[in-house]
Design a protein around this motif. Structure first.
Motif, PDB file in Angstrom:
ATOM      1  N   UNK A 101       0.788  -1.167   0.521  1.00  0.00           N
ATOM      2  CA  UNK A 101      -0.014  -0.224   0.082  1.00  0.00           C
ATOM      3  C   UNK A 101       0.820   0.954   0.120  1.00  0.00           C
ATOM      4  N   UNK A 102       0.880   2.428  -0.472  1.00  0.00           N
ATOM      5  CA  UNK A 102       1.340   3.540  -0.290  1.00  0.00           C
ATOM      6  C   UNK A 102       0.149   4.372   0.363  1.00  0.00           C
ATOM      7  N   UNK A 103       0.529   4.905   1.061  1.00  0.00           N
ATOM      8  CA  UNK A 103      -0.109   5.940   2.330  1.00  0.00           C
ATOM      9  C   UNK A 103       0.085   7.031   2.244  1.00  0.00           C
ATOM     10  N   UNK A 144       1.304   0.381 -14.446  1.00  0.00           N
ATOM     11  CA  UNK A 144       0.365   0.947 -14.849  1.00  0.00           C
ATOM     12  C   UNK A 144       1.236   2.369 -15.599  1.00  0.00           C
ATOM     13  N   UNK A 145       0.403   2.102 -16.691  1.00  0.00           N
ATOM     14  CA  UNK A 145       0.647   3.393 -17.820  1.00  0.00           C
ATOM     15  C   UNK A 145       1.069   4.551 -17.128  1.00  0.00           C
ATOM     16  N   UNK A 146       2.361   5.418 -17.173  1.00  0.00           N
ATOM     17  CA  UNK A 146       2.307   6.786 -16.456  1.00  0.00           C
ATOM     18  C   UNK A 146       1.631   7.892 -17.317  1.00  0.00           C
ATOM     19  N   UNK A 147       1.747   8.362 -16.716  1.00  0.00           N
ATOM     20  CA  UNK A 147       0.346  10.143 -16.967  1.00  0.00           C
ATOM     21  C   UNK A 147       2.094  10.480 -17.918  1.00  0.00           C
ATOM     22  N   UNK A 185       2.122   8.892  -9.671  1.00  0.00           N
ATOM     23  CA  UNK A 185       2.066   8.110  -8.164  1.00  0.00           C
ATOM     24  C   UNK A 185       1.754   9.234  -7.088  1.00  0.00           C
ATOM     25  N   UNK A 186       3.315  10.285  -6.729  1.00  0.00           N
ATOM     26  CA  UNK A 186       2.719  10.886  -5.663  1.00  0.00           C
ATOM     27  C   UNK A 186       1.661  11.897  -5.738  1.00  0.00           C
ATOM     28  N   UNK A 187       1.322  12.236  -7.479  1.00  0.00           N
ATOM     29  CA  UNK A 187       1.015  13.891  -7.521  1.00  0.00           C
ATOM     30  C   UNK A 187      -0.416  12.651  -7.271  1.00  0.00           C
ATOM     31  N   UNK A 190      13.082  16.725 -10.647  1.00  0.00           N
ATOM     32  CA  UNK A 190      11.808  17.065 -11.114  1.00  0.00           C
ATOM     33  C   UNK A 190      10.636  17.162 -10.187  1.00  0.00           C
ATOM     34  N   UNK A 191      10.196  15.826  -9.403  1.00  0.00           N
ATOM     35  CA  UNK A 191       9.425  15.915  -8.475  1.00  0.00           C
ATOM     36  C   UNK A 191       8.876  17.487  -7.662  1.00  0.00           C
TER      37      UNK A 191
END
Length: 398
Positions: free
Chosen positions: A118-120, A138-141, A150-152, A175-176
């Motif tokens: 789980x990412x929480x 999964x496909x990236x934005x 994921x973070x966004x 960049x993030x």
């Protein structure tokens, strides 16, 4: 609906007890007997509900379709129930699962090692704000890496609000950091520097690199748990204070964990989310009321509310009382229903429970007192819940 409330209450209760199998919970064997379980439902009925327990989304190819509706509903409830402070932390959690699952994850640093990841997103004190279950690639934005996307996604409801986001070096990148800064979200972590992003290097037992968009690197005095003062970079101090939200939530939920061994991964996830919901409600309760209630006491209060078990009721008579209710709920020959109820004490009586001699036992020459009487009989005879309650009404044809 009442049966489901009892089922969830028993699931919470069994997480506080150690039994080798579900059937042991409902056993009348002297080594395993626990009156709360058989008083609510039979072991077979509990297993039937557990076997069919899921929240499935129709016409979906999502591998987590059996929990998606439930997960989305909980995330919405979590966000609406609590507005977090400035500091947020993002990390991963692992739920033990060794069954056959194509997105099962191995994490060397976790106690479980194998399981569902789980990412929480949490507050600094451990309130769970958002959850995403890892379910494979999964496909990236567009224009973003997998981690940045994921973070966004997790931060979507908390952007442009001035939050400080704490992450470890697995998630952060230059960049993030710049993307979060453009959304009025300041981040801290280990990496590099550019423009408004500061990088610092601090020599502790080893070199520590810190990347921050919230603080200008500087040294401050701080004290450890033994009140020993030491100079550390301000970004390190704030990271240590605010990064433990996910670990704090995992620690509290691990004490009384609902998930049990099963080959169906979605059931483990559902019961894990139940643990998260109970922990979040306790967190809000403590913060809003300032109560000194312990987590175990709060869980027991929820269990009593779901099952209807009165904290004043003696466990020795709980199953007998339940059986008497089942037996006497059937309409008798006169068309009257009989229900046992507590005998009301007279005025100025100091004790909470009032006892009278059982009518049926007295007929048999037995001196025995009871705190129950018949609710609907005109004379309200004092009767033991079982078996005297049924025997009295059968013999007297009332």
């Amino acid at each position: 609906m009442i049966e489901m409330r009892k089922f969830l209450g028993l699931c919470l209760l069994q997480s506080q007890l150690k039994f080798s199998s579900i059937r042991k919970l409902f056993s009348i064997d002297a080594l395993h007997y626990h009156p709360a379980f058989p008083s609510q439902m039979s072991g077979r009925r509990f297993e039937q509900i557990l076997r069919c327990f899921c929240v499935e989304e129709e016409n979906s190819n999502d591998p987590l379709r059996k929990i998606k509706i439930f997960l989305d509903l909980l995330i919405q409830k979590f966000a609406n129930a609590y507005a977090p402070n400035e500091a947020l932390s993002l990390d991963e959690s692992l739920l033990l699962f060794r069954g056959r699952l194509y997105f099962r994850t191995y994490m060397k640093g976790k106690k479980a090692k194998y399981g569902i990841k789980f990412y929480e997103l949490c507050s600094a004190q451990g309130y769970v704000l958002n959850i995403e279950v890892y379910k494979g690639h999964r496909e990236n934005d567009e224009n973003m890496t997998t981690i940045e996307s994921l973070v966004m996604r997790l931060m979507q409801s908390y952007l442009n609000k001035g939050h400080h986001l704490f992450m470890d070096n697995y998630y952060n990148s230059l960049p993030l950091s710049n993307k979060l800064l453009s959304k009025k979200t300041k981040g801290e972590h280990v990496w590099r520097r550019q423009n408004q992003t500061y990088v610092s290097k601090w020599k502790d037992k080893r070199d520590v690199l810190c990347l921050t968009t919230a603080y200008h690197p500087s040294m401050i005095n701080t004290a450890n748990r033994r009140q020993q003062e030491k100079r550390k970079p301000i970004e390190i101090v704030n990271y240590n204070q605010n990064m433990s939200g996910v670990d704090r939530a995992d620690q509290m939920m691990s004490y009384y964990s609902c998930p049990r061994k099963t080959i169906r991964c979605y059931k483990k996830v559902i019961f894990h989310l139940l643990d998260v919901a109970v922990w979040n409600s306790f967190y809000i309760f403590k913060e809003k009321t300032g109560s000194q209630m312990k987590y175990i006491e709060y869980r027991e209060a929820i269990i009593r509310s779901l099952t209807g078990i009165d904290n004043k009721r003696d466990g020795r008579t709980l199953v007998q009382f339940k059986r008497a209710q089942i037996q006497t709920n059937e309409i008798n020959n006169n068309g009257t229903q009989h229900f046992p109820e507590k005998i009301l004490p007279p005025e100025n009586y100091q004790q909470k429970t009032y006892f009278q001699r059982c009518k049926q036992c007295y007929k048999q020459g037995i001196r025995k007192e009871t705190s129950y009487c018949c609710k609907n009989c005109m004379s309200k005879p004092a009767l033991c819940p079982a078996p005297c309650f049924e025997t009295w009404h059968t013999e007297n044809n009332v």
